[in-house]
Enzyme design. Sequence first.
Site, PDB file in Angstrom:
ATOM      1  N   THR A  98       0.842  -1.187   0.000  1.00  9.35           N
ATOM      2  CA  THR A  98       0.000   0.000   0.000  1.00  9.35           C
ATOM      3  C   THR A  98       0.882   1.244   0.000  1.00  9.35           C
ATOM      4  OG1 THR A  98      -1.800  -1.120   1.149  1.00  9.35           O
ATOM      5  CG2 THR A  98      -1.671   1.268   1.433  1.00  9.35           C
ATOM      6  N   GLY A 102     -11.028  -2.555   2.615  1.00 13.42           N
ATOM      7  CA  GLY A 102     -10.044  -2.538   3.688  1.00 13.42           C
ATOM      8  C   GLY A 102     -10.014  -1.224   4.432  1.00 13.42           C
ATOM      9  N   ASP A 103      -8.899  -0.982   5.104  1.00 14.09           N
ATOM     10  CA  ASP A 103      -8.773   0.226   5.918  1.00 14.09           C
ATOM     11  C   ASP A 103      -8.472   1.479   5.117  1.00 14.09           C
ATOM     12  OD1 ASP A 103      -5.490   0.890   6.394  1.00 14.09           O
ATOM     13  OD2 ASP A 103      -6.025  -1.070   5.605  1.00 14.09           O
ATOM     14  N   THR A 121      -0.658   1.492   7.093  1.00 14.18           N
ATOM     15  CA  THR A 121      -0.431   0.388   6.169  1.00 14.18           C
ATOM     16  C   THR A 121      -0.253  -0.899   6.961  1.00 14.18           C
ATOM     17  OG1 THR A 121       1.078  -0.508   4.477  1.00 14.18           O
ATOM     18  CG2 THR A 121       2.057   0.914   6.146  1.00 14.18           C
TER      19      THR A 121
END
Length: 325
Positions: free
Chosen positions: A193, A223-224, A243
Amino acid sequence: MGGWSIALHGGAGDIPFSLPPERRKPREEGLRHCLQIGIEALKAQNPPLDVVELVVRELENIQHFNAGIGSVLTNSGTVEMEASIMDGNTMKCGAVSGLNTVMNPISLARQVMDKTPHIFLAFQGAQDLGKQQGVETVDSSHFITEENVERLKLAIEANRVQVDYSQYNYTQPVQDDAEKELPLANGDSQIGTVGCVAVDSHGNLASATSTGGLVNKMVGRIGDTPLIGAGTYANELCAVSATGKGEAIIRATVARDVAALMEFKGLSLKEAADCVVHERTPKGTVGLIAVSAAGEIAMPFNTTGMFRACATEDGYSEIAIWPTA
């Protein structure tokens, strides 16, 4: 206020110290190139929001990172990219998920922030906005590289999802809880990421993060990275980009917690970032980059390594992977 500062990352994970030069150097060069772009933009007094978008766009254009052109594949062999961006001065933010035709997801996230009353758009609705706003698009096949097809094949054979910078086949079983201890193997997954945080000499802050997600993730998994407060956050105190393992980052609301510890407990940037990474999240799951309004930088991680770079107005700069002290 201090001078300007900038930090960027190319993913955290179980990066082996034996990482071959042919896998390490392209990423280091990518970070160096993007760091210089950010430095020049800050020296030219561009707003931090523009700077982080510019830097993350460049990172998305480097195939060695898991974002944009380098995005990994879902369990159906497709790409679903996501990104978010936030301006600390105004608290305005934008996020996107489920993209498969947009060249630079971070710029579409910026369009969501600037051109709509919303914060988060996903899948076809997000891509329709991109077309309306003239965001560059390509056929989805543009993102299907031989390398990522092979990576997906290996993950499917093992019935696993592969996380950022895990060693070659350092993966987690599809049905296992993300926080369980994971098996180790040798090598490097070559994915990560990307993110950037920046502050100008007036203390204005911004953060941006972009990713392709997990190898062999379920179609529709989010995802986040696009979740404000988890993978990305900025306010008047700090800017943060996280990350690692998305589910762990979401559970811990990593990015917002750094800001909250500064706001409500009076911790320094370094104290807050270290607390979140080393005390509030499972070992081996998280890394982050952060800058404060005063120009301080923090880049903690509880993984083996994190591809990262930073620079300050007083001339300090660093590009690193593993712990330096």
